[in-house]
Design a protein around this motif. Structure first.
Motif, PDB file in Angstrom:
ATOM      1  N   VAL A  81      44.960  46.994  31.730  1.00 55.60           N
ATOM      2  CA  VAL A  81      44.390  47.878  30.700  1.00 55.60           C
ATOM      3  C   VAL A  81      42.884  47.665  30.682  1.00 55.60           C
ATOM      4  N   GLU A  82      42.168  48.700  30.278  1.00 56.54           N
ATOM      5  CA  GLU A  82      40.718  48.600  30.099  1.00 56.54           C
ATOM      6  C   GLU A  82      40.432  48.751  28.613  1.00 56.54           C
ATOM      7  N   SER A  83      40.231  47.625  27.928  1.00 56.82           N
ATOM      8  CA  SER A  83      40.086  47.621  26.479  1.00 56.82           C
ATOM      9  C   SER A  83      38.779  48.250  26.028  1.00 56.82           C
ATOM     10  N   GLN A  84      37.731  48.089  26.838  1.00 57.40           N
ATOM     11  CA  GLN A  84      36.447  48.747  26.637  1.00 57.40           C
ATOM     12  C   GLN A  84      35.786  48.849  27.999  1.00 57.40           C
ATOM     13  N   PRO A  85      34.800  49.716  28.153  1.00 55.63           N
ATOM     14  CA  PRO A  85      34.241  49.930  29.488  1.00 55.63           C
ATOM     15  C   PRO A  85      33.846  48.620  30.181  1.00 55.63           C
ATOM     16  N   GLY A  86      34.442  48.400  31.353  1.00 56.51           N
ATOM     17  CA  GLY A  86      34.103  47.225  32.145  1.00 56.51           C
ATOM     18  C   GLY A  86      34.832  45.958  31.757  1.00 56.51           C
ATOM     19  N   ARG A  87      35.760  46.053  30.789  1.00 52.52           N
ATOM     20  CA  ARG A  87      36.520  44.871  30.377  1.00 52.52           C
ATOM     21  C   ARG A  87      38.011  45.164  30.511  1.00 52.52           C
ATOM     22  N   PHE A  88      38.715  44.279  31.195  1.00 51.83           N
ATOM     23  CA  PHE A  88      40.107  44.545  31.554  1.00 51.83           C
ATOM     24  C   PHE A  88      41.026  43.462  31.009  1.00 51.83           C
ATOM     25  N   GLY A  89      42.270  43.869  30.784  1.00 56.05           N
ATOM     26  CA  GLY A  89      43.279  42.938  30.279  1.00 56.05           C
ATOM     27  C   GLY A  89      44.570  43.043  31.068  1.00 56.05           C
ATOM     28  N   VAL A  90      45.425  42.059  30.872  1.00 57.85           N
ATOM     29  CA  VAL A  90      46.722  42.001  31.558  1.00 57.85           C
ATOM     30  C   VAL A  90      47.788  42.568  30.632  1.00 57.85           C
ATOM     31  N   ASN A  91      48.427  43.666  31.049  1.00 59.52           N
ATOM     32  CA  ASN A  91      49.550  44.202  30.285  1.00 59.52           C
ATOM     33  C   ASN A  91      50.867  43.689  30.868  1.00 59.52           C
ATOM     34  N   ASP A  92      51.982  44.223  30.373  1.00 56.66           N
ATOM     35  CA  ASP A  92      53.284  43.716  30.817  1.00 56.66           C
ATOM     36  C   ASP A  92      53.501  43.923  32.313  1.00 56.66           C
ATOM     37  N   VAL A  93      52.999  45.038  32.837  1.00 57.19           N
ATOM     38  CA  VAL A  93      53.180  45.308  34.268  1.00 57.19           C
ATOM     39  C   VAL A  93      52.316  44.352  35.094  1.00 57.19           C
ATOM     40  N   ALA A  94      51.059  44.205  34.725  1.00 58.15           N
ATOM     41  CA  ALA A  94      50.165  43.301  35.462  1.00 58.15           C
ATOM     42  C   ALA A  94      50.641  41.857  35.378  1.00 58.15           C
ATOM     43  N   ALA A  95      51.323  41.501  34.287  1.00 59.06           N
ATOM     44  CA  ALA A  95      51.820  40.129  34.138  1.00 59.06           C
ATOM     45  C   ALA A  95      52.809  39.766  35.239  1.00 59.06           C
ATOM     46  N   LEU A  96      53.435  40.760  35.847  1.00 57.12           N
ATOM     47  CA  LEU A  96      54.351  40.494  36.962  1.00 57.12           C
ATOM     48  C   LEU A  96      53.614  39.911  38.164  1.00 57.12           C
ATOM     49  N   LEU A  97      52.280  40.057  38.192  1.00 56.33           N
ATOM     50  CA  LEU A  97      51.471  39.562  39.305  1.00 56.33           C
ATOM     51  C   LEU A  97      50.918  38.163  39.058  1.00 56.33           C
ATOM     52  N   LEU A  98      51.217  37.579  37.917  1.00 58.72           N
ATOM     53  CA  LEU A  98      50.748  36.227  37.639  1.00 58.72           C
ATOM     54  C   LEU A  98      51.415  35.237  38.589  1.00 58.72           C
ATOM     55  N   SER A  99      50.668  34.252  39.020  1.00 56.76           N
ATOM     56  CA  SER A  99      51.186  33.284  39.993  1.00 56.76           C
ATOM     57  C   SER A  99      52.394  32.520  39.475  1.00 56.76           C
ATOM     58  N   ASP A 100      52.467  32.312  38.167  1.00 52.38           N
ATOM     59  CA  ASP A 100      53.578  31.533  37.619  1.00 52.38           C
ATOM     60  C   ASP A 100      54.706  32.412  37.091  1.00 52.38           C
ATOM     61  N   HIS A 101      54.671  33.724  37.373  1.00 51.13           N
ATOM     62  CA  HIS A 101      55.768  34.575  36.911  1.00 51.13           C
ATOM     63  C   HIS A 101      57.024  34.243  37.704  1.00 51.13           C
ATOM     64  N   PRO A 102      58.169  34.107  37.026  1.00 58.70           N
ATOM     65  CA  PRO A 102      59.390  33.671  37.733  1.00 58.70           C
ATOM     66  C   PRO A 102      59.865  34.626  38.825  1.00 58.70           C
ATOM     67  N   SER A 103      59.409  35.864  38.818  1.00 57.30           N
ATOM     68  CA  SER A 103      59.834  36.810  39.855  1.00 57.30           C
ATOM     69  C   SER A 103      59.254  36.478  41.228  1.00 57.30           C
ATOM     70  N   GLY A 104      58.133  35.746  41.249  1.00 57.27           N
ATOM     71  CA  GLY A 104      57.487  35.427  42.519  1.00 57.27           C
ATOM     72  C   GLY A 104      56.843  36.635  43.187  1.00 57.27           C
ATOM     73  N   MET A 105      56.580  37.707  42.422  1.00 54.76           N
ATOM     74  CA  MET A 105      56.041  38.931  43.024  1.00 54.76           C
ATOM     75  C   MET A 105      54.651  38.736  43.616  1.00 54.76           C
ATOM     76  N   LYS A 106      53.860  37.834  43.032  1.00 52.80           N
ATOM     77  CA  LYS A 106      52.516  37.606  43.563  1.00 52.80           C
ATOM     78  C   LYS A 106      52.594  37.187  45.028  1.00 52.80           C
ATOM     79  N   ASN A 107      53.486  36.262  45.335  1.00 55.05           N
ATOM     80  CA  ASN A 107      53.631  35.811  46.714  1.00 55.05           C
ATOM     81  C   ASN A 107      54.235  36.891  47.606  1.00 55.05           C
ATOM     82  N   MET A 108      55.136  37.690  47.054  1.00 51.79           N
ATOM     83  CA  MET A 108      55.746  38.758  47.834  1.00 51.79           C
ATOM     84  C   MET A 108      54.719  39.807  48.275  1.00 51.79           C
ATOM     85  N   LEU A 109      53.663  39.974  47.479  1.00 51.98           N
ATOM     86  CA  LEU A 109      52.683  41.043  47.718  1.00 51.98           C
ATOM     87  C   LEU A 109      51.380  40.547  48.330  1.00 51.98           C
TER      88      LEU A 109
END
Length: 347
Positions: A81-109
Motif C-alpha cells: 500500500v502507498e499510505s502517502q506519496p513515496g511511503r509504502f506499507g506491507v498489507n496482507d498480500v505483501a506479508a506473504l513475501l516476508l522471509s519468516d512467513h510460514p508459506s516460504g513464498m519468499k524463497n519460492m519467488l
C-alpha cells in the motif's frame, strides 16, 4: 507511441475483447514484479521501517525512480500500500513475501535462488517444445544438474526447497513401515531431512544418505545438528554409480520424476543391484501421479521437461520402470497428502 486505446477501430474493439480473455493468462509484468520484490526483500525492509523510497532504495541497493515504479505497479495490483506519496506499507498480500512467513513464498519467488530461476527457465519454453529438450541449458548456459554443481548458492536453495514443508515430509515418512529396518540408504537424499525423520521412526536402525559431494556435505552438517548420534553416515557420489552395499531398504524419494525413462531405469537398477534378493527398494513420488488433479499433473509434467528432461508418470508407468530395472512392485500405498509409496523387491 499509439496503442489500440488511441482509436475506436474494429481492431481496437477486438484487442480489448481478446485482452479481457487472455490478460490473466499472459501478463508477465506483475509476476516478475512480485519476484523482484521478493528477491530484494522489500516486504522485510518496509516492515523493518524503511517505508520511504529514499531509505528503501538505499537499503535494497536499487534505483529510487525504478523502485518507485515497481512498487506503484504492485500497489495497483493489491500488493503493498502507498499510505502517502513515496511511503509504502506491507498489507496482507505483501506479508506473504516476508522471509519468516510460514508459506516460504519468499524463497519460492527469489530470482537469486532456485525457486525464481526455475520459473525463469520457462523463457526457453519454445526451445523445449521445438526440440523436446530441457530449456534450462538454453537459458542458464549449462544443463540443470551441472548448473547446480557449479552454483553453490542455487544448489543450496534447491536442497532447502526439497527439504521444506514439514507436514509433507512427515506424510512421506508415514507412508511406509520402517520398524523392521536395520540399515536404510536414502538414494539422492539431499540434506538428510527425510532420513532424519525416518531414523526417529526406526530408533534401532542406521541410515546413509547418498548424494553428490556438495549436497552430501550439507547433509553431514544437517544430520550432525539433529542429534542423531552415530547412527548415520553420508556418501558423496552419483546415484548412477554403484551404490553402497549392506542396506536392507534403499529409498528413492521424489528422484525418479527428475529423469527420463532411460536414466530413471538406471537409478532403479542401481538400487536393485545394491538391495539384492533380500533387500527392498522403496520408491516415493508425489501427488501428480495420483490422477486426481489433472491440472497439477499437466503443469508438473511440463516443469520437469523444461528443467531437467524429467516427467510425471502414472502408477502404471512407475511399475513399468521398476520392472525394467529388475524389480517387482509388491504393493503401493497412497498417503493422506498424496504421496504414492511403491514397495519393491527383486523380481
Amino acid at each position: 507511441m499509439s496503442t489500440p486505446d488511441d482509436d475506436r477501430t474494429p481492431e481496437s474493439s477486438a484487442w480489448h475483447s481478446a485482452w479481457k480473455i487472455l490478460a490473466t493468462r499472459i501478463d508477465l509484468v506483475t509476476p516478475m514484479a512480485i519476484r523482484a520484490a521478493a528477491t530484494l526483500r522489500l516486504a522485510d525492509l518496509i516492515a523493518g521501517g524503511a517505508d520511504s523510497i529514499e531509505v528503501l532504495a538505499g537499503r535494497s541497493g536499487t534505483d529510487p525512480d525504478a523502485l518507485s515504479r515497481l512498487l506503484r505497479h504492485l500497489v495497483c495490483q493489491g500488493v503493498f500500500v502507498e499510505s502517502q506519496p513515496g511511503r509504502f506499507g506491507v498489507n496482507d498480500v505483501a506479508a506473504l513475501l516476508l522471509s519468516d512467513h510460514p508459506s516460504g513464498m519468499k524463497n519460492m519467488l527469489d530470482l537469486d535462488g532456485f525457486g525464481g530461476r526455475m520459473d525463469v527457465a520457462f523463457t526457453g519454453l519454445l526451445h523445449t517444445v521445438r526440440t523436446g529438450q530441457p530449456a534450462w541449458e538454453t537459458v542458464f548456459g549449462s544443463p540443470f544438474w551441472e548448473y547446480l554443481a557449479d552454483n553453490e548458492n542455487v544448489a543450496s536453495s534447491f536442497d532447502a526447497m526439497m527439504a521444506s514443508g514439514n507436514d509433507y515430509l512427515l506424510d512421506a515418512v508415514g507412508g511406509y513401515d520402517w520398524s523392521s529396518a536395520s540399515h536404510i540408504i536414502d538414494v539422492g537424499g539431499g540434506t538428510g531431512a527425510f532420513l532424519a525423520e525416518v531414523l526417529r521412526e526406526a530408533p534401532t536402525a542406521r541410515g546413509t544418505v547418498v548424494d553428490l559431494p556438495a549436497t552430501a556435505e550439507r547433509a553431514r552438517q544437517f544430520l550432525a545438528e539433529h542429534a542423531l548420534t552415530d547412527r548415520w553416515e553420508v556418501v558423496g557420489q552419483s546415484f548412477f554409480d554403484l551404490l553402497p552395499s549392506g542396506g536392507d531398504i534403499y529409498v528413492v524419494r521424489r528422484v525418479v520424476h527428475d529423469w527420463s525413462d532411460v536414466e530413471a531405469i538406471t537409478i532403479l537398477r542401481r538400487c536393485a543391484e545394491a538391495a539384492g534378493s533380500a533387500g527392498r527398494v522403496v520408491m516415493i513420488e508425489s501427488r501428480g501421479i495420483a490422477g486426481d488433479d489433472p491440472a497439477m499433473f499437466a503443469e508438473m509434467n511440463l516443469r520437469m521437461l523444461v528443467l531437467a528432461g524429467g516427467r510425471e508418470r502414472s502408477v502404471e508407468d512407475y511399475a513399468a520402470l521398476a520392472a525394467a530395472a529388475g524389480l517387482r512392485v509388491n504393493s503401493t500405498r497412497t498417503t493422506p497428502l498424496g504421496h504414492i509409496v511403491f514397495d519393491c523387491s527383486a523380481s
